[in-house]
Every structure is written in C-alpha cells, then in structure tokens.
Enzyme design. Structure first.
Site, PDB file in Angstrom:
ATOM      1  CE  LYS A  17      -2.094  -1.120   3.890  1.00  0.00           C
ATOM      2  NZ  LYS A  17      -1.196  -2.502   4.230  1.00  0.00           N
ATOM      3  NE  ARG A  92      -5.204  -1.293   9.531  1.00  0.00           N
ATOM      4  CZ  ARG A  92      -3.938  -0.762   8.830  1.00  0.00           C
ATOM      5  NH1 ARG A  92      -3.811   0.506   8.638  1.00  0.00           N
ATOM      6  NH2 ARG A  92      -2.784  -1.563   8.967  1.00  0.00           N
ATOM      7  NE  ARG A 131       7.597  -2.231   6.242  1.00  0.00           N
ATOM      8  CZ  ARG A 131       6.229  -2.126   6.519  1.00  0.00           C
ATOM      9  NH1 ARG A 131       5.529  -1.499   5.432  1.00  0.00           N
ATOM     10  NH2 ARG A 131       5.841  -2.589   7.569  1.00  0.00           N
ATOM     11  NE  ARG A 165       5.851   0.130  10.244  1.00  0.00           N
ATOM     12  CZ  ARG A 165       4.555  -0.116   9.502  1.00  0.00           C
ATOM     13  NH1 ARG A 165       4.428   0.505   8.314  1.00  0.00           N
ATOM     14  NH2 ARG A 165       3.536  -0.760   9.997  1.00  0.00           N
ATOM     15  NE  ARG A 176       1.889  -4.529  11.068  1.00  0.00           N
ATOM     16  CZ  ARG A 176       2.947  -4.285  10.581  1.00  0.00           C
ATOM     17  NH1 ARG A 176       4.045  -4.620  11.065  1.00  0.00           N
ATOM     18  NH2 ARG A 176       3.075  -3.775   9.457  1.00  0.00           N
TER      19      ARG A 176
HETATM   20  P1  AP5 Z   1       4.905  -1.655   1.893  1.00  0.00           P
HETATM   21  O1  AP5 Z   1       4.459  -0.572   0.644  1.00  0.00           O
HETATM   22  O2  AP5 Z   1       5.539  -0.935   3.116  1.00  0.00           O
HETATM   23  O3  AP5 Z   1       3.583  -2.366   2.588  1.00  0.00           O
HETATM   24  P2  AP5 Z   1       2.204  -1.948   3.206  1.00  0.00           P
HETATM   25  O4  AP5 Z   1       1.199  -2.565   2.663  1.00  0.00           O
HETATM   26  O5  AP5 Z   1       2.338  -0.220   3.089  1.00  0.00           O
HETATM   27  O6  AP5 Z   1       2.650  -2.377   4.727  1.00  0.00           O
HETATM   28  P3  AP5 Z   1       2.524  -1.874   5.956  1.00  0.00           P
HETATM   29  O7  AP5 Z   1       3.096  -2.865   7.092  1.00  0.00           O
HETATM   30  O8  AP5 Z   1       2.950  -0.316   6.183  1.00  0.00           O
HETATM   31  O9  AP5 Z   1       0.972  -1.909   6.266  1.00  0.00           O
HETATM   32  P4  AP5 Z   1       0.258  -2.216   7.438  1.00  0.00           P
HETATM   33  O10 AP5 Z   1      -1.103  -1.816   7.155  1.00  0.00           O
HETATM   34  O11 AP5 Z   1       0.525  -2.917   8.633  1.00  0.00           O
HETATM   35  O12 AP5 Z   1       0.806  -0.882   8.426  1.00  0.00           O
HETATM   36  P5  AP5 Z   1       0.329   0.710   8.681  1.00  0.00           P
HETATM   37  O13 AP5 Z   1       1.466   1.686   8.767  1.00  0.00           O
HETATM   38  O14 AP5 Z   1      -0.738   1.028   7.694  1.00  0.00           O
HETATM   39  O15 AP5 Z   1       5.682  -2.883   1.363  1.00  0.00           O
HETATM   40  C1  AP5 Z   1       6.083  -3.810   2.420  1.00  0.00           C
HETATM   41  C2  AP5 Z   1       7.655  -4.079   1.635  1.00  0.00           C
HETATM   42  O16 AP5 Z   1       7.566  -5.028   0.720  1.00  0.00           O
HETATM   43  C3  AP5 Z   1       8.414  -2.851   1.566  1.00  0.00           C
HETATM   44  O17 AP5 Z   1       9.936  -3.289   1.829  1.00  0.00           O
HETATM   45  C4  AP5 Z   1       8.478  -2.903  -0.214  1.00  0.00           C
HETATM   46  O18 AP5 Z   1       9.583  -2.618  -0.805  1.00  0.00           O
HETATM   47  C5  AP5 Z   1       8.238  -4.402  -0.510  1.00  0.00           C
HETATM   48  N1  AP5 Z   1       7.213  -4.635  -1.566  1.00  0.00           N
HETATM   49  C6  AP5 Z   1       6.082  -3.848  -1.728  1.00  0.00           C
HETATM   50  N2  AP5 Z   1       5.518  -4.243  -3.036  1.00  0.00           N
HETATM   51  C7  AP5 Z   1       6.374  -5.285  -3.351  1.00  0.00           C
HETATM   52  C8  AP5 Z   1       6.023  -6.289  -4.473  1.00  0.00           C
HETATM   53  N3  AP5 Z   1       4.978  -6.214  -5.350  1.00  0.00           N
HETATM   54  N4  AP5 Z   1       7.121  -7.143  -4.654  1.00  0.00           N
HETATM   55  C9  AP5 Z   1       7.945  -7.353  -3.564  1.00  0.00           C
HETATM   56  N5  AP5 Z   1       8.117  -6.558  -2.665  1.00  0.00           N
HETATM   57  C10 AP5 Z   1       7.333  -5.661  -2.327  1.00  0.00           C
HETATM   58  O19 AP5 Z   1      -0.312   0.502  10.262  1.00  0.00           O
HETATM   59  C11 AP5 Z   1       0.612   0.049  11.360  1.00  0.00           C
HETATM   60  C12 AP5 Z   1      -0.212  -0.039  12.643  1.00  0.00           C
HETATM   61  O20 AP5 Z   1      -0.905   1.562  12.679  1.00  0.00           O
HETATM   62  C13 AP5 Z   1      -1.512  -0.978  12.411  1.00  0.00           C
HETATM   63  O21 AP5 Z   1      -0.964  -2.228  12.864  1.00  0.00           O
HETATM   64  C14 AP5 Z   1      -2.252  -0.265  13.476  1.00  0.00           C
HETATM   65  O22 AP5 Z   1      -1.834  -0.442  14.770  1.00  0.00           O
HETATM   66  C15 AP5 Z   1      -2.025   1.042  13.234  1.00  0.00           C
HETATM   67  N6  AP5 Z   1      -3.180   1.677  12.224  1.00  0.00           N
HETATM   68  C16 AP5 Z   1      -2.986   2.187  11.033  1.00  0.00           C
HETATM   69  N7  AP5 Z   1      -4.247   2.663  10.413  1.00  0.00           N
HETATM   70  C17 AP5 Z   1      -5.104   2.339  11.333  1.00  0.00           C
HETATM   71  C18 AP5 Z   1      -6.461   2.368  11.253  1.00  0.00           C
HETATM   72  N8  AP5 Z   1      -7.126   3.089   9.982  1.00  0.00           N
HETATM   73  N9  AP5 Z   1      -7.227   2.089  12.168  1.00  0.00           N
HETATM   74  C19 AP5 Z   1      -6.496   1.377  13.094  1.00  0.00           C
HETATM   75  N10 AP5 Z   1      -5.510   1.389  13.544  1.00  0.00           N
HETATM   76  C20 AP5 Z   1      -4.708   1.545  12.440  1.00  0.00           C
END
Ligand code: AP5
Length: 222
Positions: A17, A92, A131, A165, A176
């Site tokens: 994402k 979410r 990552r 992170r 997660r």
């Molecule tokens: P990356 O692009 O970083 O993946 P992502 O989908 O953004 O993953 P996240 O781990 O950031 O998502 P998340 O939803 O757990 O975290 P968030 O910060 O939203 O890609 C990952 C890796 O793979 C990278 O190194 C990239 O280079 C590689 N990659 C990407 N595409 C690839 C491909 N096609 N092939 C190979 N490699 C690839 O949330 C964190 C925490 O915040 C949550 O756990 C929760 O506690 C809280 N939170 C956030 N939003 C909310 C909400 N709306 N409601 C409640 N809690 C929330």
C-alpha cells in the site's frame, strides 16, 4: 470546481500500500494519506493520541476508531488534499468506512475507487521483515526486493539515514495479519456492494503492480 479524487488502497501488512501510494502520488499529483504514518508521528510527538496508540500498535492490534478518525479528519482538512487523496491503511473497520462515507457526503465528494491489493499471507512476513525506509524522505526499500541504486544512499533524497519500524517483527506481523482478516477484509465486500471495488494482483513485481494501479487511477481521475 472539480471534486477531489478519493482512492482507497486496501490490503494486509506488506501488500505494498505504502510503496504504491507513493508512486501514485508522484504520477498523479495526489496526496498519500497513511493513517499508520500519522499515528507513528503522533507517537513520536508524544501527543495524547500517540500515547494511547503506542501499545496497541506494538501489539499489532487496531487503534480505536475514535483516535484514528480524529487524526484523519484533521489531515483531510489541510489544503494540499484538495486535488485528491490516496487513503493508505484507512478505512480498516466498518465504523471507519461509515465515517468516511459521511465525511465525503458532507463535502459533496465520493469514493472514486477502492483497490484491493491481493497477496498471499505467507509472503507478507518476508516483505515486512525486510523493509526499511529513508529517515530523510520516507522512501521505502527492501533488503531483497528494492535496494537503493547506491548501497546505503537514498535514491530520492541522498540521505544515508535509514530506519526500521518497531512493529516489523514476525510476531507482530502475524497479529497484524489476523486483525486485517477479522476487521478489514470485510470492507472488500462493502466496497464491491457500492460498485467501486477493483482487485489487483499484488504478488507481481512492484512496477507491474504500479502499471495495473495507474490504469485504474487514470480511469477515475481521467
Ligand atoms: P509496503 O509498501 O511498505 O507495504 P504496506 O502494505 O504499506 O505495509 P504496512 O506494513 O505499512 O501496512 P500496515 O497496514 O501493517 O501498516 P500501517 O502503517 O498502515 O511494502 C512492504 C515491503 O515490501 C517494502 O519493503 C516494499 O519495498 C516491499 N514490496 C512492496 N511491494 C512489493 C512487491 N510487489 N514485490 C516485492 N516486494 C514488495 O499500520 C501500522 C499500525 O498502525 C497498525 O498495525 C495499527 O495498529 C495502526 N493503524 C494504522 N491505520 C489504522 C487504522 N485506520 N485503524 C486502526 N489502526 C490503524
């Protein structure tokens, strides 16, 4: 006045994402709005919301709708979002989705597309645990899948400061993933029912996935 484009990226941790949102931001001039980034900034700043969110995030659970919505509404009120936003990691829960509908209706706006990045859970632990991001500009990298052209130097801003992170460990990633399947995956049917859902195979290479997403966004913003 043209209505702002509102795009939603749905997908489990590691689906890409953030990676894709940043590419779309550059290509289409939209603003990436990541609730994860906003929450991490609140934690770093030591705000009340950040203090309440910190333990939940470390355990891999979801932060309360109340906190997330307050942070999101503040960010959406900023003027740079007027051309359009890519919501990365929001909504979410069903409560967040309903609140977003209300917020957009009040602005006379609507969701252009909700794009589900479809991946295998098994591959996500490797993606997330490898990552790291640039401490200067936030550009994302991966130990195997996306390295900077010059080792140790960010392609985008030249910084040599990189960070990982705290929640990117195998145990928290499993929690997660569980939270995603229990609370967020049902939103795929929710947006399908509204006729705005697109599914993209996100197991392919980053540029291949980006091309599929760009085709959808071109249709929405075109
Ligand atoms: P990356 O692009 O970083 O993946 P992502 O989908 O953004 O993953 P996240 O781990 O950031 O998502 P998340 O939803 O757990 O975290 P968030 O910060 O939203 O890609 C990952 C890796 O793979 C990278 O190194 C990239 O280079 C590689 N990659 C990407 N595409 C690839 C491909 N096609 N092939 C190979 N490699 C690839 O949330 C964190 C925490 O915040 C949550 O756990 C929760 O506690 C809280 N939170 C956030 N939003 C909310 C909400 N709306 N409601 C409640 N809690 C929330």
């Amino acid at each position: 006045m043209t209505k702002p484009a509102v795009l939603i990226l749905l997908g489990p941790p590691g689906a890409g994402k953030g990676t894709q949102a940043r590419m779309l931001e550059e290509k289409f001039g939209l603003v990436q709005l990541s609730t994860g980034d906003l929450l991490r900034a609140a934690v770093a700043a030591g705000t009340e919301a950040g203090k309440a969110a910190q333990a939940v995030m470390s355990a891999g659970g979801l932060v309360s709708d109340e906190i997330v919505l307050a942070i999101l509404k503040d960010r959406m009120a900023e003027p740079d979002t007027s051309k359009g936003v890519i919501l990365d990691g929001f909504p979410r829960t069903e409560g967040q989705a309903a609140a977003l509908d209300e917020l957009l209706a009040a602005q006379g706006a609507s969701i252009g597309a909700a794009i589900s990045l479809e991946v295998d859970d098994a591959a996500m632990v490797e993606r997330v645990s490898g990552r790291y991001t640039c401490g200067g500009c936030g550009e994302g990298y991966h130990d195997t899948f996306k390295q900077p052209a010059v080792a140790g130097v960010c392609d985008k801003c030249g910084s040599t400061d990189f960070k990982r992170r705290a929640d990117d460990n195998a145990e928290t990633v499993s929690a997660r993933l569980e939270a995603y399947h229990a609370q967020t995956a049902p939103l795929i049917s929710y947006y399908d029912g509204k006729g705005v859902l697109s599914r993209v195979d996100a197991m392919g290479e980053i540029d291949r996935v980006a091309a599929d997403l760009a085709a959808i966004v071109t249709q929405v913003t075109g």
